[in-house]
Write an enzyme that holds these catalytic residues in place. Sequence first.
Site, PDB file in Angstrom:
ATOM      1  N   ALA A  61      40.544  42.825  40.250  1.00  0.00           N
ATOM      2  CA  ALA A  61      41.653  43.451  40.961  1.00  0.00           C
ATOM      3  C   ALA A  61      41.476  44.960  41.085  1.00  0.00           C
ATOM      4  CB  ALA A  61      42.975  43.154  40.249  1.00  0.00           C
ATOM      5  N   SER A  62      40.420  45.494  40.477  1.00  0.00           N
ATOM      6  CA  SER A  62      40.247  46.937  40.372  1.00  0.00           C
ATOM      7  C   SER A  62      39.407  47.490  41.518  1.00  0.00           C
ATOM      8  CB  SER A  62      39.578  47.276  39.034  1.00  0.00           C
ATOM      9  OG  SER A  62      39.043  48.579  39.029  1.00  0.00           O
ATOM     10  N   THR A  63      39.999  48.387  42.296  1.00  0.00           N
ATOM     11  CA  THR A  63      39.282  49.011  43.405  1.00  0.00           C
ATOM     12  C   THR A  63      38.092  49.832  42.909  1.00  0.00           C
ATOM     13  OG1 THR A  63      40.866  50.836  43.303  1.00  0.00           O
ATOM     14  CG2 THR A  63      41.270  49.127  44.946  1.00  0.00           C
ATOM     15  N   SER A 117      36.433  49.358  40.161  1.00  0.00           N
ATOM     16  CA  SER A 117      35.388  48.440  39.700  1.00  0.00           C
ATOM     17  C   SER A 117      34.522  48.009  40.870  1.00  0.00           C
ATOM     18  CB  SER A 117      36.007  47.204  39.037  1.00  0.00           C
ATOM     19  OG  SER A 117      36.585  47.508  37.790  1.00  0.00           O
TER      20      SER A 117
END
Length: 200
Positions: free
Chosen positions: A11-13, A15
Site C-alpha cells: 500500500a506504500s507509494t 515502497s
Amino acid sequence: MPGMTFWFEFASTYSYLAAMRIGPLARDAGVEVRWRPFLLGPTFRAQGWNTSPFNIYAAKGRNMWRDVERQAAGLGLPPVVRPDPFPQNGLLAARTATFGEGAAWGPGFVRAVFTAEFAEGRDISDPAGLAALLDGLGQPGHEILARAGTDQSVKDRLRLVTDDAQAQGIFGAPSFVPDDGELFWGNDRLEEALAWAAAG
C-alpha cells in the site's frame, strides 16, 4: 557479501519507488538485498489510525502524491495513477510475495504488483490479476496463488514477519535494515542504507 533487508508494504507509494530502483543500486554497492513484505495495518492501528496517515492528514496526502509524481517522472517511470480505493488491500499480494521470498521470481513479482497498482491503477486484491502477473513471469500463477492464499504456514510467516517488524521498531515503509540492525526509513534513505551496509 554484506546484506540488507528491504521491508516494503504494497500500500506504500514510497515502497513502490524504492522497489523500482533498489536492484541496480544494490548491485553497484555490492549488497545482497532480502525483499521482505510486511503489513503496516497493525502498526497503524497501534497508533490509533484506521487508514493511511496520508488519508488522515489531507495536506500531507496532497504533498505525498505530488512528490511521488515528481520522483516517478525523475526515475523514468510511467505517470503515477492513484488507485481507488487507496490504500489498496495488499494482503493476498503480500502472502504471495512471502511465499516467493528468496525465489528468483520474487523481486520481479513485487515490481509487477507495484506497477499494476501505481502505474496502472489496478486492483491488486484481484486473484486473477495477480495470477496473470505471475504468468507473465513464467510462473504457474493460479497454482502459486492457491498455495499462497490457503497455506497456513504462509499466513503464519507473514504474521510473524509483521510482528518482527514492530519488534524491530519499524514504523513505516519502505524501511531498510543492514545486517548490523541499523534502521533507515524512507525511499530517500536508500542510498545511505546501502552505503552503510556495504561498509559493514
